[in-house]
Design a protein around this motif. Structure first.
Motif, short mmCIF file in Angstrom:
data_model
loop_
_atom_site.label_atom_id
_atom_site.label_comp_id
_atom_site.label_asym_id
_atom_site.label_seq_id
_atom_site.Cartn_x
_atom_site.Cartn_y
_atom_site.Cartn_z
N LYS A 1 0.82 -1.21 0.00
CA LYS A 1 0.00 0.00 0.00
C LYS A 1 0.85 1.26 0.00
CE LYS A 1 -1.84 1.43 3.81
NZ LYS A 1 -2.73 1.60 5.00
N TYR A 2 1.83 1.29 0.89
CA TYR A 2 2.63 2.50 1.01
C TYR A 2 3.60 2.66 -0.16
CZ TYR A 2 0.82 4.20 5.39
OH TYR A 2 0.00 4.74 6.34
N ALA A 3 4.08 1.56 -0.71
CA ALA A 3 4.96 1.66 -1.88
C ALA A 3 4.23 2.30 -3.05
CB ALA A 3 5.47 0.27 -2.27
N GLU A 4 2.94 2.00 -3.17
CA GLU A 4 2.16 2.51 -4.30
C GLU A 4 1.68 3.94 -4.11
OE1 GLU A 4 -0.99 -0.32 -4.57
OE2 GLU A 4 0.16 -1.74 -5.80
N THR A 5 1.75 4.44 -2.89
CA THR A 5 1.18 5.77 -2.63
C THR A 5 2.18 6.91 -2.78
OG1 THR A 5 1.62 5.54 -0.26
CG2 THR A 5 -0.56 4.87 -1.05
N THR A 6 3.47 6.59 -2.92
CA THR A 6 4.47 7.65 -3.02
C THR A 6 4.76 8.01 -4.47
OG1 THR A 6 6.25 6.00 -2.86
CG2 THR A 6 5.56 7.08 -0.84
N ASP A 7 5.18 9.25 -4.67
CA ASP A 7 5.37 9.78 -6.03
C ASP A 7 6.82 10.20 -6.22
OD1 ASP A 7 4.27 10.16 -8.48
OD2 ASP A 7 3.32 12.08 -8.03
N TRP A 8 7.74 9.22 -6.16
CA TRP A 8 9.16 9.50 -6.28
C TRP A 8 9.92 8.20 -6.43
CZ3 TRP A 8 11.70 10.93 -0.92
CH2 TRP A 8 11.39 9.95 0.01
#
Length: 266
Positions: A154-161
């Motif tokens: 979930k958290y890997a997919e939510t970041t934009d970098w």
């Protein structure tokens, strides 16, 4: 989380899935594990995938495995090959370490940060997340499940970098017996400007203490600050006319600029 969702499954769905997995524990089809989970995605994979690139990708994963085992053996005399499990699914790498004690001493972060820089030199940029907790694995079918896995995904997919963050489960565990400044020795730093995607900001809470993995190399590219060199590399690897890629590049450079300003002690 207050939205009741882990990855693409609701908590209710996860409980049902857990019951299914538990039915197969006794027959040996499924193994219950507890430890560290790392999920990393290759950015821009669709434009990279060809036989030569895939071979380089696989070779890099083998190097990563060696790095992790090397670091693990430095702090433990009881390392078994089956305690480290790495799955490659197209552009995604999932790493599972079966370890329930002394995990703070296991500097997996050192191995991963070195891998990030080495992979960047081969034109691979990653984003991802690290979590800790219970999970289930069916090795024969390469199937896995569990809250630690969904938290990392979930958290890997939510970041934009192009960056690796630590989720609540691992951050809270690390900070139980360590000051936040002490974590620099593990190549970790607190960064309160983690670039979460705008569309998910109202669905998730930022990770506890905003811990981020710092990229590291044992072999500097030049006499310049390593993070300035990494900015140049990311500009080459993430060179694109697509607006979403430009945003990822800019967010990544801002983090590296932060490390330069902080005079991060390597």
């Amino acid at each position: 989380m207050n939205n009741g969702v882990m990855g693409t499954l609701s908590k209710k769905d996860m409980e049902k899935e857990k019951i299914i997995y538990q039915k197969h524990l006794d027959d040996g089809i499924v193994e219950r594990r507890y430890g560290i989970v790392v999920v990393m995605d290759v950015l821009g994979w669709k434009n990279k995938a060809n036989p030569e690139v895939i071979k380089t990708y696989v070779d890099l994963i083998n190097v990563l495995r060696i790095k992790i085992l090397r670091e693990w053996m430095r702090v433990s005399d009881n390392v078994k090959d089956e305690d480290l499990y790495i799955i490659m699914m197209s552009d995604t790498i999932c790493i599972f370490l079966d370890i329930d004690d002394s995990y703070c001493e296991l500097n997996i972060f050192k191995a991963i940060s070195e891998f990030i820089v080495e992979a960047l030199g081969k034109s691979f940029a990653f984003r991802g997340a690290v979590s800790r907790g219970e999970y289930f694995i069916n090795k024969k079918k390469n199937v896995f499940s569990g809250e630690a896995i969904y938290e990392a995904i979930k958290y890997a997919e939510t970041t934009d970098w192009a960056g690796i963050i630590l989720t609540d489960s691992i951050s809270r565990a690390l900070l139980e017996n360590n000051d936040i400044d002490d974590l620099k020795a593990l190549n970790l730093i607190s960064y309160d400007k983690i670039p979460y995607k705008k569309e998910v900001l109202d669905k998730i809470a930022p990770c506890y203490k905003n811990l981020v993995l710092v990229p590291k190399t044992l072999f500097p590219f030049s006499k310049r600050n390593i993070f300035i060199d990494l900015m140049d590399l990311y500009e080459k690897v993430l060179d694109s006319d697509k607006e979403d890629v430009k945003v990822k590049l800019e967010n990544t450079k801002q983090f590296l600029e932060f490390l330069v300003e902080q005079k991060y002690d390597r």
